[in-house]
Design an enzyme around this catalytic site. Sequence first.
Site, PDB file in Angstrom:
ATOM      1  N   GLU A 111       9.820   0.121  14.506  1.00 15.30           N
ATOM      2  CA  GLU A 111       9.209   0.541  15.775  1.00 15.30           C
ATOM      3  C   GLU A 111       9.031  -0.624  16.742  1.00 15.30           C
ATOM      4  O   GLU A 111       8.666  -0.421  17.896  1.00 15.30           O
ATOM      5  CB  GLU A 111       7.868   1.244  15.497  1.00 15.30           C
ATOM      6  CG  GLU A 111       6.694   0.349  15.115  1.00 15.30           C
ATOM      7  CD  GLU A 111       6.753  -0.200  13.682  1.00 15.30           C
ATOM      8  OE1 GLU A 111       7.747   0.023  12.987  1.00 15.30           O
ATOM      9  OE2 GLU A 111       5.788  -0.880  13.278  1.00 15.30           O
ATOM     10  N   ILE A 169       6.280  -8.970   9.594  1.00 16.22           N
ATOM     11  CA  ILE A 169       4.999  -9.580   9.983  1.00 16.22           C
ATOM     12  C   ILE A 169       4.046  -9.494   8.790  1.00 16.22           C
ATOM     13  O   ILE A 169       3.585  -8.400   8.437  1.00 16.22           O
ATOM     14  CB  ILE A 169       4.381  -8.852  11.194  1.00 16.22           C
ATOM     15  CG1 ILE A 169       5.374  -8.821  12.367  1.00 16.22           C
ATOM     16  CG2 ILE A 169       3.059  -9.514  11.609  1.00 16.22           C
ATOM     17  CD1 ILE A 169       4.961  -7.904  13.505  1.00 16.22           C
ATOM     18  N   ARG A 170       3.794 -10.599   8.165  1.00 14.58           N
ATOM     19  CA  ARG A 170       2.954 -10.620   6.961  1.00 14.58           C
ATOM     20  C   ARG A 170       3.327  -9.450   6.042  1.00 14.58           C
ATOM     21  O   ARG A 170       2.480  -8.657   5.636  1.00 14.58           O
ATOM     22  CB  ARG A 170       1.459 -10.586   7.330  1.00 14.58           C
ATOM     23  CG  ARG A 170       0.984 -11.869   7.992  1.00 14.58           C
ATOM     24  CD  ARG A 170      -0.465 -11.783   8.385  1.00 14.58           C
ATOM     25  NE  ARG A 170      -0.694 -10.613   9.213  1.00 14.58           N
ATOM     26  CZ  ARG A 170      -1.492  -9.605   8.909  1.00 14.58           C
ATOM     27  NH1 ARG A 170      -2.149  -9.598   7.792  1.00 14.58           N
ATOM     28  NH2 ARG A 170      -1.611  -8.596   9.726  1.00 14.58           N
ATOM     29  N   HIS A 207       9.310  -3.623  10.492  1.00 16.19           N
ATOM     30  CA  HIS A 207       8.820  -2.741  11.562  1.00 16.19           C
ATOM     31  C   HIS A 207       9.941  -2.235  12.488  1.00 16.19           C
ATOM     32  O   HIS A 207      10.150  -2.821  13.563  1.00 16.19           O
ATOM     33  CB  HIS A 207       7.820  -3.502  12.436  1.00 16.19           C
ATOM     34  CG  HIS A 207       6.540  -3.825  11.761  1.00 16.19           C
ATOM     35  ND1 HIS A 207       5.472  -2.954  11.738  1.00 16.19           N
ATOM     36  CD2 HIS A 207       6.141  -4.932  11.089  1.00 16.19           C
ATOM     37  CE1 HIS A 207       4.468  -3.518  11.079  1.00 16.19           C
ATOM     38  NE2 HIS A 207       4.850  -4.709  10.677  1.00 16.19           N
ATOM     39  N   GLY A 260      -0.214  -2.471   9.879  1.00 13.42           N
ATOM     40  CA  GLY A 260      -1.563  -2.853  10.303  1.00 13.42           C
ATOM     41  C   GLY A 260      -2.194  -3.653   9.184  1.00 13.42           C
ATOM     42  O   GLY A 260      -1.574  -4.591   8.675  1.00 13.42           O
ATOM     43  N   GLU A 261      -3.350  -3.264   8.762  1.00 12.28           N
ATOM     44  CA  GLU A 261      -4.040  -3.916   7.644  1.00 12.28           C
ATOM     45  C   GLU A 261      -4.284  -2.874   6.572  1.00 12.28           C
ATOM     46  O   GLU A 261      -5.103  -1.971   6.757  1.00 12.28           O
ATOM     47  CB  GLU A 261      -5.390  -4.471   8.111  1.00 12.28           C
ATOM     48  CG  GLU A 261      -5.324  -5.885   8.616  1.00 12.28           C
ATOM     49  CD  GLU A 261      -4.624  -6.834   7.641  1.00 12.28           C
ATOM     50  OE1 GLU A 261      -3.799  -7.628   8.119  1.00 12.28           O
ATOM     51  OE2 GLU A 261      -4.902  -6.782   6.427  1.00 12.28           O
ATOM     52  N   SER A 262      -3.577  -3.012   5.460  1.00 16.56           N
ATOM     53  CA  SER A 262      -3.697  -1.979   4.424  1.00 16.56           C
ATOM     54  C   SER A 262      -5.133  -1.869   3.908  1.00 16.56           C
ATOM     55  O   SER A 262      -5.588  -0.771   3.570  1.00 16.56           O
ATOM     56  CB  SER A 262      -2.727  -2.253   3.280  1.00 16.56           C
ATOM     57  OG  SER A 262      -2.845  -3.579   2.847  1.00 16.56           O
ATOM     58  N   ARG A 291       1.343  -7.900  -1.837  1.00 19.63           N
ATOM     59  CA  ARG A 291       0.780  -7.890  -0.481  1.00 19.63           C
ATOM     60  C   ARG A 291       0.909  -9.291   0.122  1.00 19.63           C
ATOM     61  O   ARG A 291       0.597 -10.270  -0.540  1.00 19.63           O
ATOM     62  CB  ARG A 291      -0.693  -7.473  -0.585  1.00 19.63           C
ATOM     63  CG  ARG A 291      -1.251  -7.053   0.712  1.00 19.63           C
ATOM     64  CD  ARG A 291      -2.679  -6.576   0.606  1.00 19.63           C
ATOM     65  NE  ARG A 291      -3.179  -6.548   1.963  1.00 19.63           N
ATOM     66  CZ  ARG A 291      -4.398  -6.809   2.321  1.00 19.63           C
ATOM     67  NH1 ARG A 291      -5.310  -7.087   1.421  1.00 19.63           N
ATOM     68  NH2 ARG A 291      -4.717  -6.790   3.589  1.00 19.63           N
ATOM     69  N   CYS A 342       5.433  -1.423   6.390  1.00 22.41           N
ATOM     70  CA  CYS A 342       4.627  -2.631   6.129  1.00 22.41           C
ATOM     71  C   CYS A 342       3.295  -2.270   5.440  1.00 22.41           C
ATOM     72  O   CYS A 342       3.303  -1.950   4.259  1.00 22.41           O
ATOM     73  CB  CYS A 342       4.452  -3.405   7.426  1.00 22.41           C
ATOM     74  SG  CYS A 342       4.098  -5.133   7.129  1.00 22.41           S
TER      75      CYS A 342
HETATM   76  N1  GLN Z   1      -0.313  -7.925   5.569  1.00 25.46           N
HETATM   77  C1  GLN Z   1      -0.701  -6.633   5.980  1.00 25.46           C
HETATM   78  C2  GLN Z   1      -1.412  -5.905   4.851  1.00 25.46           C
HETATM   79  O1  GLN Z   1      -1.577  -6.424   3.799  1.00 25.46           O
HETATM   80  C3  GLN Z   1       0.481  -5.823   6.458  1.00 25.46           C
HETATM   81  C4  GLN Z   1       0.989  -6.385   7.747  1.00 25.46           C
HETATM   82  C5  GLN Z   1       1.698  -5.387   8.614  1.00 25.46           C
HETATM   83  O2  GLN Z   1       1.562  -4.179   8.453  1.00 25.46           O
HETATM   84  N2  GLN Z   1       2.415  -5.907   9.567  1.00 25.46           N
HETATM   85  O3  GLN Z   1      -1.813  -4.808   5.024  1.00 25.46           O
END
Ligand code: GLN
Length: 192
Positions: free
Chosen positions: A177, A139-140, A175, A50-52, A109, A81
């Site tokens: 999942e 993903i990112r 990921h 998600g977004e840390s 990150r 992630c």
């Molecule tokens: N770039 C996101 C972060 O810094 C992580 C991306 C993800 O969990 N797919 O949290």
Amino acid sequence: MKARPWVGILAFQGDFAKHQEAFAKLGCFTQLVKSSWQLANIDCLVIPGGESSVIDRFVKSQQIADPIKEFAVTKPVWGTCAGMIMLATHVENDPLIAPLGLLNITVDRNGYGRQYDSFVDDGEFTVNGRTQKLEMVFIRAPKVTSVGEGVQVLGKCRKEPVIVQQGRVIATAFHPEMTNSTKFQEFFLSLL
Ligand code: GLN
């Protein structure tokens, strides 16, 4: 391992529902975790992607960092992630995030670039001396830039470490999942 373990999934933000689906496929019970009291009845914990920065804010406001650290002394924890970022000891380029420090690694990150640079590739995953191919969705994703004492690299993709383990704590930069395979979840449950 219990026949039907309870898998807790930190559910402040991110793709916790995808993790739920994967563990349900394996016959596990799942518990979405938003408060520390919910850690009491689960056998292991997943911190999703998600977004840390957002997950970090909730971890602070719900005061769940210390309870998770205590949980990890006896029970398995897996971060994917953003979850990997939360488990690290050092986050290179975001001084606002206070990671849990359960895995002796440094992460960069968004080290693989922005959304546009997201990719799927086959990587390698080694358990008990047996190496298998695993489809990996990035993903990112965070890049593991240093692996400290006590940490084992279990998997690589494009020559970079992407699966790391320190005792009962594991993290994947990608990921699992988001693929049809539940191989990685089965490995995580084997730590129970
Ligand atoms: N770039 C996101 C972060 O810094 C992580 C991306 C993800 O969990 N797919 O949290």
